[in-house]
Design a protein around this motif. Structure first.
Motif, PDB file in Angstrom:
ATOM      1  N   PHE A  62       1.262  -1.072   0.081  1.00 45.44           N
ATOM      2  CA  PHE A  62      -0.105  -0.006  -0.156  1.00 45.44           C
ATOM      3  C   PHE A  62       0.960   1.429  -0.042  1.00 45.44           C
ATOM      4  O   PHE A  62      -0.111   2.149  -0.430  1.00 45.44           O
ATOM      5  N   ARG A  63       1.468   1.390   0.645  1.00 46.15           N
ATOM      6  CA  ARG A  63       2.881   2.481   0.691  1.00 46.15           C
ATOM      7  C   ARG A  63       3.618   2.503  -0.650  1.00 46.15           C
ATOM      8  O   ARG A  63       3.483   3.797  -1.360  1.00 46.15           O
ATOM      9  N   GLY A  64       3.678   1.800  -1.780  1.00 45.43           N
ATOM     10  CA  GLY A  64       3.862   1.387  -3.053  1.00 45.43           C
ATOM     11  C   GLY A  64       3.341   2.043  -3.925  1.00 45.43           C
ATOM     12  O   GLY A  64       3.668   3.126  -4.392  1.00 45.43           O
ATOM     13  N   ILE A  65       2.053   1.851  -3.444  1.00 44.88           N
ATOM     14  CA  ILE A  65       0.949   2.136  -3.809  1.00 44.88           C
ATOM     15  C   ILE A  65       0.718   3.825  -4.216  1.00 44.88           C
ATOM     16  O   ILE A  65       0.394   4.618  -4.785  1.00 44.88           O
ATOM     17  N   TYR A  66       0.845   3.912  -2.631  1.00 43.39           N
ATOM     18  CA  TYR A  66       0.568   5.315  -2.051  1.00 43.39           C
ATOM     19  C   TYR A  66       1.564   6.362  -2.746  1.00 43.39           C
ATOM     20  O   TYR A  66       2.006   7.161  -3.479  1.00 43.39           O
ATOM     21  N   LEU A  67       2.936   5.703  -3.139  1.00 41.86           N
ATOM     22  CA  LEU A  67       4.307   6.315  -3.164  1.00 41.86           C
ATOM     23  C   LEU A  67       4.605   6.726  -5.328  1.00 41.86           C
ATOM     24  O   LEU A  67       4.096   7.615  -5.199  1.00 41.86           O
ATOM     25  N   SER A  68       3.685   6.092  -5.744  1.00 46.72           N
ATOM     26  CA  SER A  68       3.731   6.254  -6.702  1.00 46.72           C
ATOM     27  C   SER A  68       2.279   6.732  -7.275  1.00 46.72           C
ATOM     28  O   SER A  68       2.149   7.234  -8.623  1.00 46.72           O
ATOM     29  N   LEU A  69       1.801   7.292  -6.299  1.00 52.86           N
ATOM     30  CA  LEU A  69       0.277   9.170  -6.483  1.00 52.86           C
ATOM     31  C   LEU A  69       0.977  10.239  -6.207  1.00 52.86           C
ATOM     32  O   LEU A  69       0.858  11.098  -5.562  1.00 52.86           O
ATOM     33  N   THR A  70       2.783   9.784  -5.662  1.00 52.67           N
ATOM     34  CA  THR A  70       3.451  11.301  -5.178  1.00 52.67           C
ATOM     35  C   THR A  70       4.941  11.679  -5.846  1.00 52.67           C
ATOM     36  O   THR A  70       4.824  10.992  -7.505  1.00 52.67           O
ATOM     37  N   ASP A  71       4.847  12.527  -5.688  1.00 49.72           N
ATOM     38  CA  ASP A  71       6.665  12.322  -6.274  1.00 49.72           C
ATOM     39  C   ASP A  71       7.563  12.300  -6.213  1.00 49.72           C
ATOM     40  O   ASP A  71       8.623  13.141  -5.490  1.00 49.72           O
ATOM     41  N   ALA A  72       7.309  11.690  -4.602  1.00 48.44           N
ATOM     42  CA  ALA A  72       8.479  10.723  -4.093  1.00 48.44           C
ATOM     43  C   ALA A  72       9.651  10.975  -4.629  1.00 48.44           C
ATOM     44  O   ALA A  72       9.494  10.298  -5.615  1.00 48.44           O
ATOM     45  N   ASN A  73      11.105  11.457  -4.098  1.00 49.75           N
ATOM     46  CA  ASN A  73      12.403  11.073  -4.584  1.00 49.75           C
ATOM     47  C   ASN A  73      13.276  11.267  -3.653  1.00 49.75           C
ATOM     48  O   ASN A  73      12.810  10.745  -1.979  1.00 49.75           O
TER      49      ASN A  73
END
Lengths: 336, 310
Positions: A62-73
């Motif tokens: 779920f964190r991965g799915i969430y990260l894919s909706l952000t601009d995390a780098n």
């Protein structure tokens, strides 16, 4: 194959008993209570795995799915440097990463090669495995010796084999090119030319995959009753007819399973590409998984969002594939 | 395929006049469907042997070549001579001048812990899924199946970030936890396959004797499933032993690497050190290969039994 159908029916029968017991007619609460008292053993026994999966697979997923909706780098995720905790500063960007991936060239180009890679590897591996399994299934001198030799690539840890191949493929000093030079042929840039590199990685993956295919299919062949062949032979069926009408149908359940498994494995085959070419030359041999890895760990700044997006897309693709595959099998009357 | 599981077909076939019982031959061999009537022509025999020999050479050669290279002095590593001044120098060099033993220890620790924890956690689940029908079973089975489809790319970033915040990067513990994401679904799935091959009557007799379901599992079924557990354990060990992606991303610094990461050092950083690399490859591969060849029969059985029966 010890696909032993008797235990299946036994398990089914046992299940029916359990279901019969739990078939409550009372009010919802009593139903729940009754079901709890009937099933608590089973639930307690599956609890450890359920907890482990929820914590170390479910949560990261779920964190991965969430990260894919952000601009995390690399620069804006939460991290701790020494004793300092730096909070995350990335922002929610909705489906931007997905539109970017799906409309850009890179994802689709990589997907194209990944599909070529998967189809080529699985089909060649299957055909070779089937051929060898058929040969090993005949009465032939030294059969177990051949079998042992042919299984060897499977027995060696994958990353070791891949380095062995890299050694053979070496352009200036590799054995393959030295042999070619002996025949007066120019050195082949096995891993340095886009086309040759594609050929080379497929060859290595086939080499790695044939033993599993062969052993699985051999098991399947051995479970086909010999009388079928005898009867067919008496009826005057040719070798090809026997192969088409007895062997192939007899191998159905084994081959559908191994094809599904090896398709998924090949699609995700990280070590071969990563250790042999690192996706190069250029991005010629980059498959989706290695590219997603590259986003997160090999470029700077590390692009976690893009990597997660590709990861999620890969998962969706595989699940679609498995669902379609299953539906096709079911239409053909296969119980799976 | 296993000897413990003689299917009716074999018994039937062995009773038939067409296939006389062959003393000294194992069940596996007699179960083979050779066409007894159609004799092979000598030409076909030659063709068959030739094909198998070529295939065997292709299968064995890369491995054999690395083995031979490991015995040559490093300066001859890339010559085409099969044998040249055989020496163990590569091995002594590897053991004395590199961190090979540390990597070996790391791999052993990480893969070992993963195996023990994975098998320990998933044994009961395999049994429950094999024996009981309960609400949520279908969902669990699907979860186990689908998680095996997870590409490394889906979990690697979130797990990396979680490990980074918890300070578990570069720690064996971090890698063990990560490998459990691979091992647990796989172990549970494969063990279900093995428990399925143990007859239900044994459970029933346990219940008649007044054992609880846990008691039946612990005292009757688990001892019977030992070979299956051994194979599952072995397989998850090998999986963790050969894992590359997580190990490359999570472990840096010479003393923290596992074998998969360590071997990369020989080719990347110091140019290509083929001599020690070949020696390292042999030291990694030989024990694994020996155990593997011993266990592989059961591996396929377990996997396909689990997969086919779903």
């Amino acid at each position: 194959m010890a696909v032993d159908t008797s235990s299946q029916s036994v398990a089914k029968a046992a299940g029916d008993v359990a279901r019969g017991r739990s078939r409550g007619t009372g009010k919802p609460e009593t139903k729940l209570k009754r079901s709890l008292s009937t099933h608590w053993y089973a639930w307690a026994m599956v609890a450890p795995v359920t907890v482990v999966i929820a914590v170390i697979i479910g949560y990261p997923l779920f964190r991965g799915i969430y990260l894919s909706l952000t601009d995390a780098n690399e620069r804006n995720v939460a991290r701790s440097i020494g004793v300092n905790e730096i909070p995350a500063t990335y922002e929610f960007v909705g489906l931007d990463n997905y539109t970017e991936a799906l409309t850009g060239d890179q994802f689709l180009g990589t997907l194209g090669w990944t599909l070529v890679w998967t189809v080529a590897c699985v089909s060649v591996t299957f055909v070779l495995g089937l051929g060898l399994a058929n040969m090993l299934n005949r009465r032939i001198a030294g059969r177990s010796f051949y079998r042992m030799l042919l299984i060897l690539p499977w027995a060696v840890p994958g990353f070791v084999s891949v380095f062995a191949w890299r050694f053979l493929y070496n352009q200036d000093n590799g054995l393959l090119n030295k042999i070619l030079a002996g025949g007066g042929i120019d050195a082949v840039p096995w891993l340095n030319d886009p086309t040759w590199a594609k050929f080379s990685v497929i060859a290595v993956n086939v080499w790695l995959g044939v033993p599993f295919m062969m052993v699985a299919l051999l098991g399947g062949l051995q479970s086909i009753p010999g009388e079928l062949y005898e009867a067919a032979e008496m009826d005057g069926a040719s070798a090809w007819q026997r192969f088409r009408n007895i062997t192939l149908p007899g191998l159905r359940s084994v081959s559908t399973t191994v094809i599904l498994l090896s398709t998924i494995w090949t699609f995700n085959m990280f070590p071969v590409i990563f250790l042999l070419t690192r996706g190069g030359p250029g991005e010629a041999t980059q498959i989706l998984v290695t590219q997603a890895y590259k986003f997160a760990f090999e470029i700077s700044p590390r692009d976690f969002a893009q990597s997660s997006t590709w990861g999620v897309l890969i998962l969706v693709l595989l699940m679609l594939f498995a669902a379609v595959y299953r539906r096709v099998l079911r239409k053909q009357g296969e119980v799976w | 395929m296993g000897r413990a599981d003689p299917r009716p077909v074999d018994a039937l076939r062995r009773g038939l006049p067409a296939s006389p019982p062959q003393a000294g031959r194992s069940l596996v061999t007699t179960a083979v469907n050779t066409s007894r009537r159609g004799r092979r022509s000598p030409l076909a025999s030659v063709g068959l042997h030739a094909t198998l020999i070529v295939a065997s050479v292709i299968a064995v050669f890369p491995v054999l070549w690395v083995f031979l290279t490991s015995l040559k002095p490093a300066k001859y590593a890339i010559t085409t001579d099969f044998v040249k001044e055989t020496t163990l120098a590569n091995y002594t060099d590897l053991l004395e001048n590199t961190e090979f033993l540390t990597w070996f220890g790391n791999s052993l620790l990480i893969a070992g812990l993963t195996t023990v924890l994975g098998v320990f956690v998933s044994a009961t689940t395999g049994y429950a899924v094999s024996r009981f029908r309960f609400p949520g079973k279908r969902g669990l089975m699907w979860t186990l199946l689908i998680t095996q489809m997870f590409p490394v790319a889906v979990l690697i970033v979130p797990i990396y970030n979680i490990m980074a915040t918890m300070g578990l990067l570069n720690q064996p513990v971090g890698l063990v936890v990560t490998y459990l994401t691979i091992a647990v679904p796989f172990c549970a799935w494969m063990m279900k396959g093995f428990f399925d091959t143990i007859p239900m009557e044994i459970d029933e007799s346990g219940q008649v004797d007044g054992l609880t379901p846990f008691g039946t599992f612990w005292r009757l079924i688990l001892p019977l499933a030992k070979p299956g557990i051994a194979v599952t354990a072995f397989y998850s060990f090998i999986t963790a032993w050969g894992e590359v992606a997580y190990a490359s991303a999570f472990m840096v610094g010479d003393e923290n690497l596992t074998l998969a990461g360590g071997l990369q050092k020989f080719v990347n950083q110091y140019g290509a050190q083929w001599g020690p690399m070949a020696a390292a490859s042999v030291l990694i591969a030989i024990p694994a290969a020996l155990v593997f060849l011993f266990a592989q029969r059961h591996l396929v059985t377990g996997m396909s039994a689990g997969a086919v029966k779903g």
